[in-house]
Design an enzyme around this catalytic site. Structure first.
Site, PDB file in Angstrom:
ATOM      1  N   CYS A   1       0.728  -1.210  -0.156  1.00 59.72           N
ATOM      2  CA  CYS A   1       0.013  -0.173   0.141  1.00 59.72           C
ATOM      3  C   CYS A   1       0.918   1.295   0.126  1.00 59.72           C
ATOM      4  O   CYS A   1       2.037   1.179   0.250  1.00 59.72           O
ATOM      5  CB  CYS A   1      -1.109  -0.061   1.005  1.00 59.72           C
ATOM      6  SG  CYS A   1      -2.300   1.229   0.766  1.00 59.72           S
TER       7      CYS A   1
ATOM      8  N   CYS B   1      -4.214   6.126   0.368  1.00 56.96           N
ATOM      9  CA  CYS B   1      -3.784   4.916   0.053  1.00 56.96           C
ATOM     10  C   CYS B   1      -3.450   5.044  -1.657  1.00 56.96           C
ATOM     11  O   CYS B   1      -3.789   4.160  -2.453  1.00 56.96           O
ATOM     12  CB  CYS B   1      -4.780   3.809   0.123  1.00 56.96           C
ATOM     13  SG  CYS B   1      -4.782   3.768   2.033  1.00 56.96           S
TER      14      CYS B   1
ATOM     15  N   LYS C   1     -12.081  -4.501   3.056  1.00 57.94           N
ATOM     16  CA  LYS C   1     -11.468  -3.534   3.919  1.00 57.94           C
ATOM     17  C   LYS C   1     -12.289  -2.321   4.340  1.00 57.94           C
ATOM     18  O   LYS C   1     -12.850  -1.722   3.435  1.00 57.94           O
ATOM     19  CB  LYS C   1     -10.249  -3.046   3.547  1.00 57.94           C
ATOM     20  CG  LYS C   1      -9.429  -2.368   4.648  1.00 57.94           C
ATOM     21  CD  LYS C   1      -7.866  -2.011   3.948  1.00 57.94           C
ATOM     22  CE  LYS C   1      -7.308  -1.015   4.722  1.00 57.94           C
ATOM     23  NZ  LYS C   1      -6.026  -0.709   4.291  1.00 57.94           N
TER      24      LYS C   1
ATOM     25  N   ARG D   1      -2.666   3.877  12.695  1.00 61.58           N
ATOM     26  CA  ARG D   1      -2.395   5.333  11.814  1.00 61.58           C
ATOM     27  C   ARG D   1      -1.473   6.087  12.619  1.00 61.58           C
ATOM     28  O   ARG D   1      -0.681   6.796  12.270  1.00 61.58           O
ATOM     29  CB  ARG D   1      -3.671   5.906  11.568  1.00 61.58           C
ATOM     30  CG  ARG D   1      -4.446   5.123  10.246  1.00 61.58           C
ATOM     31  CD  ARG D   1      -5.680   5.785   9.974  1.00 61.58           C
ATOM     32  NE  ARG D   1      -6.379   4.998   8.976  1.00 61.58           N
ATOM     33  CZ  ARG D   1      -7.453   5.206   8.494  1.00 61.58           C
ATOM     34  NH1 ARG D   1      -8.012   6.436   8.836  1.00 61.58           N
ATOM     35  NH2 ARG D   1      -8.044   4.246   7.749  1.00 61.58           N
TER      36      ARG D   1
ATOM     37  N   ARG E   1     -11.573   8.017   4.006  1.00 53.16           N
ATOM     38  CA  ARG E   1     -11.035   6.875   2.900  1.00 53.16           C
ATOM     39  C   ARG E   1     -12.373   6.473   2.579  1.00 53.16           C
ATOM     40  O   ARG E   1     -12.188   5.191   2.086  1.00 53.16           O
ATOM     41  CB  ARG E   1     -10.138   5.958   3.707  1.00 53.16           C
ATOM     42  CG  ARG E   1      -8.915   6.630   4.065  1.00 53.16           C
ATOM     43  CD  ARG E   1      -7.977   5.717   4.629  1.00 53.16           C
ATOM     44  NE  ARG E   1      -6.666   6.378   5.155  1.00 53.16           N
ATOM     45  CZ  ARG E   1      -5.578   5.840   5.344  1.00 53.16           C
ATOM     46  NH1 ARG E   1      -5.405   4.460   5.100  1.00 53.16           N
ATOM     47  NH2 ARG E   1      -4.719   6.604   5.832  1.00 53.16           N
TER      48      ARG E   1
ATOM     49  N   GLU F   1     -17.144  -7.915  -3.401  1.00 49.38           N
ATOM     50  CA  GLU F   1     -15.670  -7.437  -3.620  1.00 49.38           C
ATOM     51  C   GLU F   1     -14.877  -8.748  -3.812  1.00 49.38           C
ATOM     52  O   GLU F   1     -13.876  -9.019  -4.574  1.00 49.38           O
ATOM     53  CB  GLU F   1     -15.297  -6.674  -2.505  1.00 49.38           C
ATOM     54  CG  GLU F   1     -15.576  -5.213  -2.438  1.00 49.38           C
ATOM     55  CD  GLU F   1     -14.575  -4.509  -3.421  1.00 49.38           C
ATOM     56  OE1 GLU F   1     -13.636  -5.122  -4.010  1.00 49.38           O
ATOM     57  OE2 GLU F   1     -14.835  -3.163  -3.377  1.00 49.38           O
TER      58      GLU F   1
ATOM     59  N   LYS G   1     -11.295  -7.140   7.081  1.00 45.32           N
ATOM     60  CA  LYS G   1     -10.673  -6.456   7.883  1.00 45.32           C
ATOM     61  C   LYS G   1     -11.379  -5.118   8.114  1.00 45.32           C
ATOM     62  O   LYS G   1     -11.854  -4.632   7.340  1.00 45.32           O
ATOM     63  CB  LYS G   1      -9.209  -5.842   7.175  1.00 45.32           C
ATOM     64  CG  LYS G   1      -8.480  -4.769   8.038  1.00 45.32           C
ATOM     65  CD  LYS G   1      -7.112  -4.437   7.404  1.00 45.32           C
ATOM     66  CE  LYS G   1      -6.489  -3.317   8.222  1.00 45.32           C
ATOM     67  NZ  LYS G   1      -4.946  -3.062   7.254  1.00 45.32           N
TER      68      LYS G   1
ATOM     69  N   SER H   1      -5.486  -3.033  15.137  1.00 44.12           N
ATOM     70  CA  SER H   1      -4.771  -2.336  16.195  1.00 44.12           C
ATOM     71  C   SER H   1      -5.704  -1.984  17.263  1.00 44.12           C
ATOM     72  O   SER H   1      -5.412  -1.873  18.294  1.00 44.12           O
ATOM     73  CB  SER H   1      -3.926  -1.017  15.744  1.00 44.12           C
ATOM     74  OG  SER H   1      -4.788  -0.126  14.963  1.00 44.12           O
TER      75      SER H   1
ATOM     76  N   TYR I   1      -1.643  -8.963  16.620  1.00 41.36           N
ATOM     77  CA  TYR I   1      -0.573  -8.268  17.184  1.00 41.36           C
ATOM     78  C   TYR I   1      -0.577  -9.193  18.675  1.00 41.36           C
ATOM     79  O   TYR I   1       0.553  -9.519  19.249  1.00 41.36           O
ATOM     80  CB  TYR I   1      -0.499  -6.977  17.704  1.00 41.36           C
ATOM     81  CG  TYR I   1      -1.047  -6.059  16.433  1.00 41.36           C
ATOM     82  CD1 TYR I   1      -0.028  -5.814  15.725  1.00 41.36           C
ATOM     83  CD2 TYR I   1      -2.248  -5.736  15.968  1.00 41.36           C
ATOM     84  CE1 TYR I   1       0.124  -4.908  14.507  1.00 41.36           C
ATOM     85  CE2 TYR I   1      -2.539  -4.802  14.850  1.00 41.36           C
ATOM     86  CZ  TYR I   1      -1.437  -4.628  14.266  1.00 41.36           C
ATOM     87  OH  TYR I   1      -1.473  -3.835  13.025  1.00 41.36           O
TER      88      TYR I   1
END
Ligand code: PBG
Length: 333
Positions: free
Chosen positions: A122, A132, A201, A211, A223, A239, A254, A280, A319
């Site tokens: 990206c 992006c 997404k 971010r 976005r 999609e 996501k 995140s 994570y």
């Protein structure tokens, strides 16, 4: 089946019985650990918004990769966090052969050839405006130019394949991004490199901590003209169908937790392996709850990851991967 003849509690009486009828297995094989690569040597910058995570320089990324391999985690995904001085309007550093993720990929592959390396393809970490792709303010409302971005995307995925990536992961939600990636890879002689497509997404607030860490909070606009509306799931199927037809090898949803129904639908309706990104904000919320003493960390993490697995994702980017791998090694899940 009726009560009192059927009593479901009979099969819950002991851990042995519970193990025998457990429907979902969470394994270290399901996990992918994300790494943020920053410039420098021997750098570890803790990310305040994501307790326990750090931005790492290439040499430290190799140490992280070795740790993942030792824990049995099959893959890492790399994001670049370049200095502001490297950023420009189109994000050209994203396709630099000696860019951060390209360097890190080479170093990791040299040290751990058997570890799968996925490179996020990206631009937002590399553009001065944080969007992006190529922004065309001349066209009126500042928006990302789809087809100009696809041309650059081809350059990005080829530079990543050259660096030894096993999978590239176009994440910008441009129309036709799988076709553009596949064609560019095949033309350059990388037909063996796979594509993990961020198919669904969403324009989510749960990317906030990332971010801040990556310095990609867009300077203007939002976005919503390329990432999906959180209210839609039929559109996610469309999609995903496009990505599948265009030659994707893995589909992704996501974020994960507010979209478990979308994961379940894609699992039902599409044929390709399915990934989910436990992002995140989801990580930070859980960590905050643990810090407040509201939930126990091990149980909360394993419950959350099991829910994503149960919804139908066989690949979970998280994570929590290293902690989960340690806990899974000592449990019977
Ligand atoms: C975009 C990108 C995003 C994340 C990683 N790469 C989303 C975005 O900022 O729109 C989010 C990852 C996370 O929140 O964990 N290239």
């Amino acid at each position: 089946m009726q009560f009192p003849e059927y009593r479901p509690r009979r099969m819950r009486r002991s851990e042995g019985l519970r193990r025998m009828i457990r429907e979902t297995r969470l394994s270290v094989d399901n996990l992918v650990y994300p790494l943020f690569i920053c410039p420098g040597r021997e750098v570890r910058r803790p990310i305040s918004t994501m307790p326990g995570q750090s931005q790492v320089s290439v040499d430290q990324a190799v140490i992280e990769a070795k740790e993942c391999l030792d824990l049995g985690i099959p893959a890492v995904i790399l994001f670049g966090v370049p200095d502001d001085a490297k950023k420009d309007r189109v994000g050209s550093d994203a396709w630099h052969n000696d860019g951060l993720v390209q360097q890190a990929c080479r170093a990791i592959k040299r040290a751990c050839p058997e570890l799968v390396v996925i490179l996020d393809s990206c631009f937002d970490e590399y553009t001065s405006h944080g969007h992006c792709g190529v922004v065309m303010p001349e066209a009126g409302w500042p928006d990302v130019d789809n087809d100009a971005t696809l041309e650059n995307l081809g350059r990005v995925v080829v530079s990543q394949a050259k660096a030894g990536a096993d999978l590239v992961a176009p994440s910008g939600m441009m129309d036709g991004f799988v076709t553009a990636s596949r064609e560019a890879l095949d033309e350059a002689g990388y037909s063996h490199v796979g594509i993990m497509a961020y198919s669904a997404k969403y324009a989510s607030c749960f990317y906030g901590p990332f971010r801040q860490a990556a310095g990609t909070a867009s300077g203007f606009g939002h976005r919503k003209s390329y990432q999906m509306d959180p209210a839609n799931s039929d559109e996610a199927i469309r999609e995903a169908a496009l990505d599948q037809d265009e030659g994707a090898d893995v589909l992704m949803v996501k974020p994960a937790l507010a979209y478990l129904d979308v994961i379940a639908r894609l699992h039902e309706e599409c044929d390709l392996p399915l990934a989910a990104y436990n992002v995140s904000g989801e990580y930070a919320m859980l960590k905050a709850a643990v810090e407040k003493g509201l939930v126990g960390e091990e149980q909360a993490v394993l419950e959350v990851l099991t829910s994503i697995r149960r919804a139908g994702a066989g690949i979970i980017l998280t994570y929590h991967a290293k902690d989960a791998a340690r806990w899974l090694a000592h449990s019977s899940r």
